[in-house]
Write a protein that holds these residues in place. Sequence first.
Motif, mmCIF file in Angstrom:
data_model
loop_
_atom_site.group_PDB
_atom_site.id
_atom_site.type_symbol
_atom_site.label_atom_id
_atom_site.label_comp_id
_atom_site.label_asym_id
_atom_site.label_seq_id
_atom_site.Cartn_x
_atom_site.Cartn_y
_atom_site.Cartn_z
ATOM 1 N N PHE A 12 0.867 -1.171 0.000
ATOM 2 C CA PHE A 12 0.000 0.000 0.000
ATOM 3 C C PHE A 12 0.903 1.219 0.000
ATOM 4 O O PHE A 12 1.768 1.365 0.870
ATOM 5 N N ARG A 13 0.711 2.093 -0.983
ATOM 6 C CA ARG A 13 1.534 3.293 -1.109
ATOM 7 C C ARG A 13 0.728 4.474 -0.569
ATOM 8 O O ARG A 13 -0.141 5.006 -1.255
ATOM 9 N N GLU A 14 1.034 4.838 0.678
ATOM 10 C CA GLU A 14 0.286 5.865 1.409
ATOM 11 C C GLU A 14 0.215 7.186 0.651
ATOM 12 O O GLU A 14 -0.851 7.783 0.546
ATOM 13 N N THR A 15 1.339 7.642 0.107
ATOM 14 C CA THR A 15 1.355 8.949 -0.566
ATOM 15 C C THR A 15 0.470 8.983 -1.801
ATOM 16 O O THR A 15 -0.029 10.037 -2.175
ATOM 17 N N PRO B 85 -6.900 6.185 -6.922
ATOM 18 C CA PRO B 85 -8.207 6.801 -6.711
ATOM 19 C C PRO B 85 -8.761 7.355 -8.029
ATOM 20 O O PRO B 85 -8.064 8.086 -8.733
ATOM 21 N N ASP B 86 -9.957 6.955 -8.399
ATOM 22 C CA ASP B 86 -10.676 7.471 -9.576
ATOM 23 C C ASP B 86 -9.890 7.446 -10.880
ATOM 24 O O ASP B 86 -9.759 8.473 -11.548
ATOM 25 N N PRO B 87 -9.385 6.287 -11.304
ATOM 26 C CA PRO B 87 -8.688 6.251 -12.603
ATOM 27 C C PRO B 87 -9.696 6.441 -13.738
ATOM 28 O O PRO B 87 -10.839 6.000 -13.637
#
Length: 129
Positions: free
Chosen positions: A37-40, A62-64
Amino acid sequence: MLKLKRVHHIAIICSDYQKSKAFYSQILGFEVLKETFRETRQSYKLDLTLNGEYVIELFSFPDPPSRVSRPEATGLRHLAFEVENVEVERQKLIDVGITAEPIRIDEITGKKFTFFADPDGLPLELYEG
């Protein structure tokens, strides 16, 4: 000329991470090598192997934006997987509720193949080797 050795991996961006993770691992049989999981970026990166070979990086963002895949458009046309028996593997897809096209014969090689789609509509092919 470049001295390429092989295709290293294929990167796929999905719209529903959990649904695509289940599709590629539980239905197609890819093994999870690593999940990050890439937080940034608020996104996941899932490294998948097939028979011990690193093959797919599955990303969520998010929203691709949606991608046009039909009718045929410029860019990646499809991703093909070699199988021993197209009829058997096609039936397995159908048994879990995945629509697969009728089996066709490649007029150049004489080999059997069929198409189906991943959860985002990415065209996938089973090709008898």
